[in-house]
Scaffold this motif. Sequence first.
Motif: not given
Lengths: 338, 664
Positions: A25-52
Amino acid sequence: MSEEQQTTTQAVQAAPDETRRSGLALHWPVALLALAVVGIFLVSMMTFQVKETEYAVVKTSGKAKVDESGAIVVYPPGLHFKLPFVDQVWRHDKRIQCYELRKGEVEQVKTRDDCQVVVSTYVLWRIGDPGVFMKQFEGTADAEAKLDFLVRTVRSRVMPLHDFRAIVRVRGEADGVPELERIEDEMLEQVRAEAMREYGLEVVRVGFRRFSFTQDNSQEVLKTMAADRREISTAMLTQGKKQADDVRVAARTQAAQLRTTAENDAKKLRSEGELEASKHLEIYRENLALARFLRYLNGLEASLNERDTLILGTDTAPFHLLDPKSVRLDGVGAPAGK
Amino acid sequence: MKEASSRPRNCCLALSVAGAVLFVVGLVVGRAGNCSVMAVGCASSLVVVLLGLLGAGRCAFERRQLLEEQQAAEFRRDHGGSELFEDADEAVRLASRANLQYRKYAVPVFTVLLGLCLTIYGLLVWRSWAATESFPLAPNPMPLALLSALSWIATLILGSYFIGASREPGCRWVRPGAAWLFFAGGVYLLASVALFLEYFRKMELTADITLAKVSLVVLLVLSVELLLAFVIEFYRPRMPGELERPLPESRLLALVTEPGGVARNVASSLDYQFGFRVSEAWFFRFLERTVVPLLVILVLTFWLQTCLVVIGTGEQGLFERFGSVGEQEPSGPGVYLKLPWPFTRVERFPVERIQEVTLGEEHPHDEPEEDEEEDDDGHGHSHGPKKPKKAKHDERVILWSLAHTEQELNYIVASRHAEKLNAAVSGLGGVAAMETAKKIPPSALVVAHVPVSFRVRNLYDFRYRHGDAVGLLRNLGTREWIHYLASADFQELLGAGRAQAADTMRRRLQASADELRLGVDIIGVNVASIHPPVEVGAEFDKQMSAYEEVNRQLQQGRVEAQRIVAEAASESNAILAEARMDNFRRNRAYVEAEAGLFACQLERYRVCPEVFMIDSEMRVLQDASAHLRKYIVGGGVRVDLYDLNLERRSTGASLLDMGVEAAP
């Protein structure tokens, strides 16, 4: 085991669970933050943006992806997927780039009529064929270095085929395509095909951004310009003096004409008067001595003016009266007709 | 009784050695990799070395004091209370006094000096970076990046070890150096990132200096903290039995280097500083529980704020979703909702603002080097002969003989006059004449500053079709300007041809921009500021002077002519008037009147000739000489002298002037 003991035991067993829960309960924000970071990292590894503004090509093991026809797949702007660590994305700006040869420095070239000029040229280019471009160059700098070479080579071929006097001359818009534009078109024509075929570069336009003289020629032209100005100044001064003299001469001529006319008119008037007067001279014949005397008196009267000084002797009438010896009532001693 | 161990001193010395090794690595990476971040890395490594040495000194003195105390205690135990001067040893406890003085004077002085040195160094480095235009890249960044990364890992391990060791009794002085070791490691990590980015050509021109500036700012903050620590140490309440906290220990670094979380470290720092348990206050406990969630919510709120975009008045915006512009038609002013960054971003641009590019000046990137001696703009292009130094232009007076701006370019312009001159020289025949005609091309030079005003018409074309639309427009404008000048007449261009030049330029530039789909409307081209090069400006001024001189001469001539004619007219009138007078005297009535008068006079004469004669003479004497100056000369004078002033003498005639002596 008593109830109290059981409760104590349960409490002791439950304590780690509670501690664990309260820790979560005390560390859920940290855990959430860690999950978000990991999620962003994975998404950035698997996708790429092509600009206009970009071309993007996916390379797998160094080879670009191709479609059924064997053509390289160029990804459109947007979000795309890729395999992490396997696919590599190659991307490049697809907009028109303006490259100034040798970073805008000017270079000396010679025209057909042996005139030395310095020029600086720019090239508008973009990627025409990403496949060829990708094979030939690592980046924009390499492509521009190649363009530098190509355009300078062509320029050194084309410029000596044209006269400076044809490039720089007073002309109207109706006189057709200017010579400089003709040179640019020739350069573009010669460089375009090779750049596209060999390097995948689409050259859109070649233009001059500087066109001037070498230092020596500039100095000569400036000297000539200065001499021209001096010549014009001198000519203006000479012309002005002449015009002023002409005005004076005309005035003098006019003055002389006026005087001559006046004198002629005066002579006419006098002659007319003389003619008229001669008709009445007969009466003076009756006593010429008296007429002469009266004329002399008139002349004398007319010739005296206010500033004259008259010096007379006491023998002159009526001042002889001032001499007591010479005045007598019988008239003896009076001046004799003076 | 404390144990007099040498471990704390050894730990501090080991820390110094680690810092020294790190310093050497930093020097190598900085030099070989042109890595600016290492300027901060080396400084922080040096601080580790110094703090290690300071700590070693402190531990050594502490140990000596302990040994001394042990010896004193042993001596007392052996001799009981029989010594005559029981407390005499207090005066000779040299180690204790040395330790006290080291703690009291050496440590604060060292802290202040370190803070000052770091501040000055940081400011000097910042100034040097600010004055540098470009920073060189690393020739071979990969090995150096790996070396930096390894150094970072080493600092992590060593730092953790030393921080752990600092909790042992007597090892407190290891902690300041260990904390700085962590900081140095972080800087080495940044250096490694910069070098990796250079290797992968990502932001290679900006990454190093940006990270270097960030780390330098942190270094400056830490140096200021050192100075502040010295000041606030005076005001800290001393509690009995409290553990000594080293003066140069950074509270800021302690937040991240010590275990227990940020809040706990803040609390312990506050407890130490204020002398009571701040961390036990309810507010602090509440803050400790909620600070992280609050921060997370704050960050989330900030992130969600990116969903809202405001396009201001006079602006237009294009929405990019995952990099792709769906609708090329731009959105006007207003408030819009969109996906948060980085999924959707908006490209805004003040399309209604009239912008300007100026032709006829050098671009910043190809700015020629300042050269006092050479009269060359650095491109082999001449600005003409003997230009001493461009005079600073007086803003109030714009003259052709003074440079309008620092970077003026000469353009070739056609000239009818020069063409005629060239043709004339060529017509002279002969090799020399031909050579001269070849050498001096029939043209002139002109300097021009041509501001081009434009407005964005199509935002998509302007922002997405061209890498540098403004630069392209400048080059297009320059090209059109060169083309125009090559066909225009110099004299016309300086005079009435400017309006036509402006119109033609605007038309051609618009056509050229449209052809390339630049997406701009050319509002106007101002060709007002055209003038001959400064070197010949004075000759044009002289031409103007000559023009004025001509006008003056002509005016003088006209005045003189008017005077001559007027005088002649006057003289003519006088002649005619005199002639008319003469004519009048001889006309019939006058002559008849005179004849009549003569008849009367004759009659009077016949009656008494003598009286008539005397009357006539006296009348003349009375009338004509009434206002004359008269001299009556008495006896002895036989000759009458008449001084007749026929020329209206201004000075009165005197008898003396005539050499006539007065009668006695």
